[in-house]
Design a protein around this motif. Structure first.
Motif, PDB file in Angstrom:
ATOM      1  N   GLN A 107      43.050  46.885  53.370  1.00 56.90           N
ATOM      2  CA  GLN A 107      42.357  45.605  53.462  1.00 56.90           C
ATOM      3  C   GLN A 107      41.857  45.303  54.875  1.00 56.90           C
ATOM      4  N   GLY A 108      42.098  46.227  55.792  1.00 57.83           N
ATOM      5  CA  GLY A 108      41.655  46.024  57.168  1.00 57.83           C
ATOM      6  C   GLY A 108      42.549  45.112  57.969  1.00 57.83           C
ATOM      7  N   LYS A 109      43.771  44.848  57.476  1.00 56.45           N
ATOM      8  CA  LYS A 109      44.697  43.971  58.194  1.00 56.45           C
ATOM      9  C   LYS A 109      45.517  44.792  59.184  1.00 56.45           C
ATOM     10  N   CYS A 110      44.821  45.386  60.133  1.00 54.12           N
ATOM     11  CA  CYS A 110      45.471  46.190  61.147  1.00 54.12           C
ATOM     12  C   CYS A 110      44.599  46.195  62.395  1.00 54.12           C
ATOM     13  N   LYS A 111      45.212  46.524  63.513  1.00 53.41           N
ATOM     14  CA  LYS A 111      44.502  46.539  64.782  1.00 53.41           C
ATOM     15  C   LYS A 111      44.231  47.974  65.198  1.00 53.41           C
ATOM     16  N   THR A 112      43.022  48.223  65.704  1.00 55.09           N
ATOM     17  CA  THR A 112      42.635  49.589  66.048  1.00 55.09           C
ATOM     18  C   THR A 112      43.331  50.093  67.305  1.00 55.09           C
ATOM     19  N   ASP A 113      43.957  49.190  68.079  1.00 55.21           N
ATOM     20  CA  ASP A 113      44.677  49.631  69.274  1.00 55.21           C
ATOM     21  C   ASP A 113      46.188  49.605  69.061  1.00 55.21           C
ATOM     22  N   ARG A 114      46.609  49.524  67.809  1.00 57.76           N
ATOM     23  CA  ARG A 114      48.027  49.412  67.482  1.00 57.76           C
ATOM     24  C   ARG A 114      48.520  50.694  66.824  1.00 57.76           C
ATOM     25  N   LEU A 115      49.655  51.214  67.289  1.00 55.17           N
ATOM     26  CA  LEU A 115      50.300  52.371  66.681  1.00 55.17           C
ATOM     27  C   LEU A 115      51.342  51.883  65.688  1.00 55.17           C
ATOM     28  N   GLU A 116      51.314  52.432  64.471  1.00 53.77           N
ATOM     29  CA  GLU A 116      52.181  51.949  63.392  1.00 53.77           C
ATOM     30  C   GLU A 116      53.106  53.047  62.887  1.00 53.77           C
ATOM     31  N   ASP A 117      54.170  52.637  62.197  1.00 52.42           N
ATOM     32  CA  ASP A 117      55.026  53.553  61.449  1.00 52.42           C
ATOM     33  C   ASP A 117      54.558  53.544  59.997  1.00 52.42           C
ATOM     34  N   ILE A 118      54.359  54.715  59.408  1.00 49.23           N
ATOM     35  CA  ILE A 118      53.942  54.796  58.011  1.00 49.23           C
ATOM     36  C   ILE A 118      54.765  55.858  57.291  1.00 49.23           C
ATOM     37  N   ILE A 119      54.884  55.710  55.980  1.00 44.42           N
ATOM     38  CA  ILE A 119      55.602  56.696  55.170  1.00 44.42           C
ATOM     39  C   ILE A 119      54.915  56.792  53.805  1.00 44.42           C
ATOM     40  N   GLY A 120      54.776  58.010  53.301  1.00 47.10           N
ATOM     41  CA  GLY A 120      54.136  58.210  52.010  1.00 47.10           C
ATOM     42  C   GLY A 120      54.313  59.646  51.541  1.00 47.10           C
ATOM     43  N   VAL A 121      54.031  59.888  50.284  1.00 46.11           N
ATOM     44  CA  VAL A 121      54.135  61.228  49.718  1.00 46.11           C
ATOM     45  C   VAL A 121      52.747  61.869  49.716  1.00 46.11           C
ATOM     46  N   VAL A 122      52.683  63.157  50.022  1.00 41.71           N
ATOM     47  CA  VAL A 122      51.407  63.874  50.055  1.00 41.71           C
ATOM     48  C   VAL A 122      50.914  64.076  48.627  1.00 41.71           C
ATOM     49  N   SER A 123      49.752  63.506  48.311  1.00 40.97           N
ATOM     50  CA  SER A 123      49.193  63.651  46.961  1.00 40.97           C
ATOM     51  C   SER A 123      48.010  64.618  46.928  1.00 40.97           C
ATOM     52  N   GLU A 124      47.440  64.917  48.103  1.00 43.98           N
ATOM     53  CA  GLU A 124      46.263  65.788  48.120  1.00 43.98           C
ATOM     54  C   GLU A 124      46.030  66.290  49.541  1.00 43.98           C
ATOM     55  N   ILE A 125      45.510  67.514  49.657  1.00 50.75           N
ATOM     56  CA  ILE A 125      45.078  68.045  50.953  1.00 50.75           C
ATOM     57  C   ILE A 125      43.559  68.033  50.976  1.00 50.75           C
ATOM     58  N   ASN A 126      42.998  67.289  51.921  1.00 45.63           N
ATOM     59  CA  ASN A 126      41.543  67.172  52.009  1.00 45.63           C
ATOM     60  C   ASN A 126      40.903  68.319  52.762  1.00 45.63           C
ATOM     61  N   HIS A 127      41.508  68.669  53.890  1.00 45.32           N
ATOM     62  CA  HIS A 127      40.839  69.601  54.786  1.00 45.32           C
ATOM     63  C   HIS A 127      41.858  70.243  55.715  1.00 45.32           C
ATOM     64  N   ILE A 128      41.641  71.505  56.046  1.00 41.74           N
ATOM     65  CA  ILE A 128      42.482  72.209  57.011  1.00 41.74           C
ATOM     66  C   ILE A 128      41.584  72.898  58.022  1.00 41.74           C
ATOM     67  N   GLN A 129      41.786  72.582  59.274  1.00 48.14           N
ATOM     68  CA  GLN A 129      41.073  73.267  60.356  1.00 48.14           C
ATOM     69  C   GLN A 129      42.054  74.174  61.073  1.00 48.14           C
ATOM     70  N   SER A 130      41.794  75.459  61.036  1.00 49.65           N
ATOM     71  CA  SER A 130      42.718  76.427  61.620  1.00 49.65           C
ATOM     72  C   SER A 130      42.613  76.442  63.137  1.00 49.65           C
ATOM     73  N   ASN A 131      43.609  77.036  63.762  1.00 49.46           N
ATOM     74  CA  ASN A 131      43.627  77.166  65.219  1.00 49.46           C
ATOM     75  C   ASN A 131      42.748  78.343  65.614  1.00 49.46           C
ATOM     76  N   THR A 132      41.504  78.054  65.950  1.00 52.65           N
ATOM     77  CA  THR A 132      40.547  79.072  66.342  1.00 52.65           C
ATOM     78  C   THR A 132      40.026  78.743  67.733  1.00 52.65           C
ATOM     79  N   PRO A 133      39.396  79.689  68.422  1.00 51.45           N
ATOM     80  CA  PRO A 133      38.899  79.411  69.779  1.00 51.45           C
ATOM     81  C   PRO A 133      38.022  78.156  69.816  1.00 51.45           C
TER      82      PRO A 133
END
Length: 355
Positions: A127-153
C-alpha cells in the motif's frame, strides 16, 4: 546519590549528559569510499524504544572490541543530532554520537527485552505505507524465483525472488552477493526439499509507484527478447548451447523471454522503463517464445525486427511499481495495472505534483 536513567524516547539535543540503560540490538561497521571506518548500532531500552548510534572513526579503537551485539549496558554522555543517516533503522528523529567523554559499562539488565525483530507487514509495503530511506525486518516464504544473475565479470550475484506472507501478500525481494550465493547453495542442495523461509533484517525498500503513458520503443542492441532459462528468467550464457543454470536447472534449449525498453511520459517528464517477460506476456496474451516462433515461421529471424503485436504495449496509461536505476537512466517495471479505475485512484490519492 546515583543519577537516574533516561528513556530513549526522551533523547533530544538539549544536553549531552544522558544516562541510558540499553541492550545493543545490532552493531555494524561502515567504510566510506576513502577507506575510513566508523561504527553504527541500534540500542533499545526497557520500554522497547530504539535509537541509532554513531561511533566516529577517531573513537573506533576505543570501542570496537568492547561493544558486543545483544549485550546490556549503561551508557553515559553523548551528543545528539538529527537522524540524517542515509538509511534509517528506527523511527527516532535523533541519533546519539559517542563523545570522548562517553562511558559504557556492561551490566546484566533483565528488564530489557532480548534481541528481536520488528517485522514490516507486507500489506503496508504493497500500500506504499513505508519510507524509502528506512531499513525494515521482513519474513516470508519463497513462492517463486523471478531472476538469477550469476557471478560473471563485471556483474554481481543477484537472486530475485517472490516472498509470500501468512496472509497471502506477495512482494519481490532481491538477494545480493553473499546472500544470493547462500540462497542458491541452500536451494540447490537436494537435502533441502521443503519450503524456504527468508528472514531479512534491515532490508531496503527501493520501489516506487507512479502513473505514466507508454510512448515508443527504445531500440537496444539486443532487440525485443533475450534467451533465458526454462525455469527462472536468468539470461542464458549462450543460446546455442545447453548449460546448467544457477537455479539448478539443466537447460537443454534456452527459450526467448521478453525484455523491452519503452519511453513513458507523465506530463512533460519522460523516462525509460524496462518491461520484463511476465508483464509483457500478461498484456500481449502470448509468450515471447510463441511470438518468436511465429516470426521464424514467417521467415523473420532478426531479433531487431519488432513484431506488430508489440504495438499493443504502446499508448497505454498505467500505474507502475518500478525500481529506479539512476545509473542507467531507467526504471525496471516490477508490477503494472491498466485498470482505469485503479489508475485514477492512484493519481488522486498518491501522485502529488511538486510546485
Amino acid at each position: 546519590m546515583s543519577r537516574k536513567v533516561d528513556s530513549v524516547k526522551d533523547i533530544n539535543n538539549s544536553k549531552e549528559t544522558w544516562r541510558l540503560a540499553v541492550r545493543i540490538m545490532d552493531v555494524w561497521s561502515v567504510v566510506n569510499n576513502k577507506g575510513i571506518e566508523h561504527l553504527e548500532m541500534i540500542v533499545m531500552d526497557s520500554l522497547g524504544d530504539r535509537i541509532q548510534v554513531l561511533i566516529r572513526h577517531d573513537h573506533l579503537l576505543k570501542w570496537k572490541e568492547v561493544i558486543k551485539e545483544n549485550m546490556t549496558c549503561i551508557i553515559n554522555n553523548g551528543s545528539v543530532y538529527n537522524n540524517d543517516f542515509q538509511w534509517k533503522v528506527c523511527d527516532h528523529s535523533k541519533k546519539l554520537v559517542f563523545l570522548g567523554g562517553t562511558t559504557m559499562k556492561a551490566i546484566e539488565l533483565q528488564n530489557i527485552p532480548p534481541k528481536g525483530y520488528f517485522f514490516k507487514d507486507f500489506g503496508e509495503i504493497l500500500q506504499g505505507k513505508c519510507k524509502t530511506d528506512r531499513l525494515e525486518d521482513i519474513i516470508g516464504v519463497v513462492s517463486e524465483i523471478n531472476h538469477i544473475q550469476s557471478n560473471t565479470p563485471g556483474k554481481k550475484v543477484v537472486v530475485s525472488v517472490v516472498l509470500k506472507d501468512l496472509k497471502g501478500n506477495c512482494i519481490n525481494c532481491n538477494l545480493w552477493e553473499i546472500y544470493g550465493s547462500k540462497f542458491l547453495a541452500y536451494y540447490n542442495d537436494p537435502k533441502n526439499n521443503g519450503a524456504i523461509v527468508i528472514l531479512l533484517t534491515h532490508a531496503m525498500e527501493t520501489l516506487c509507484v507512479t502513473v505514466a503513458t507508454t510512448l515508443k520503443f527504445t531500440v537496444s542492441k539486443y532487440g525485443w527478447f533475450y534467451y533465458g532459462c526454462t525455469r527462472c528468467s536468468s539470461k542464458a550464457p549462450n543460446p546455442e548451447k545447453a548449460y546448467e543454470c544457477s537455479c539448478g536447472q539443466n537447460v537443454e534449449q534456452p527459450i526467448p523471454r521478453y525484455k523491452i525498453e519503452i519511453y513513458v511520459s507523465n506530463g512533460e517528464s519522460k523516462y525509460r522503463f524496462v518491461f520484463w517477460d511476465s508483464e509483457c506476456a500478461a498484456i500481449l496474451g502470448m509468450t515471447a517464445e510463441f511470438m518468436h516462433n511465429s516470426m521464424v515461421e514467417n521467415g523473420e529471424y532478426d531479433p531487431m525486427v519488432y513484431p506488430d503485436e508489440l504495438e499493443m504495449l504502446l499508448n497505454k496509461k498505467m500505474a507502475f511499481r518500478v525500481k529506479v536505476q539512476p545509473t542507467f537512466s531507467q526504471a525496471s517495471v516490477w508490477k503494472l495495472c491498466d485498470d482505469e479505475a485503479f489508475v485514477k485512484e492512484i493519481e488522486n490519492d498518491y501522485i502529488v505534483e511538486d510546485v
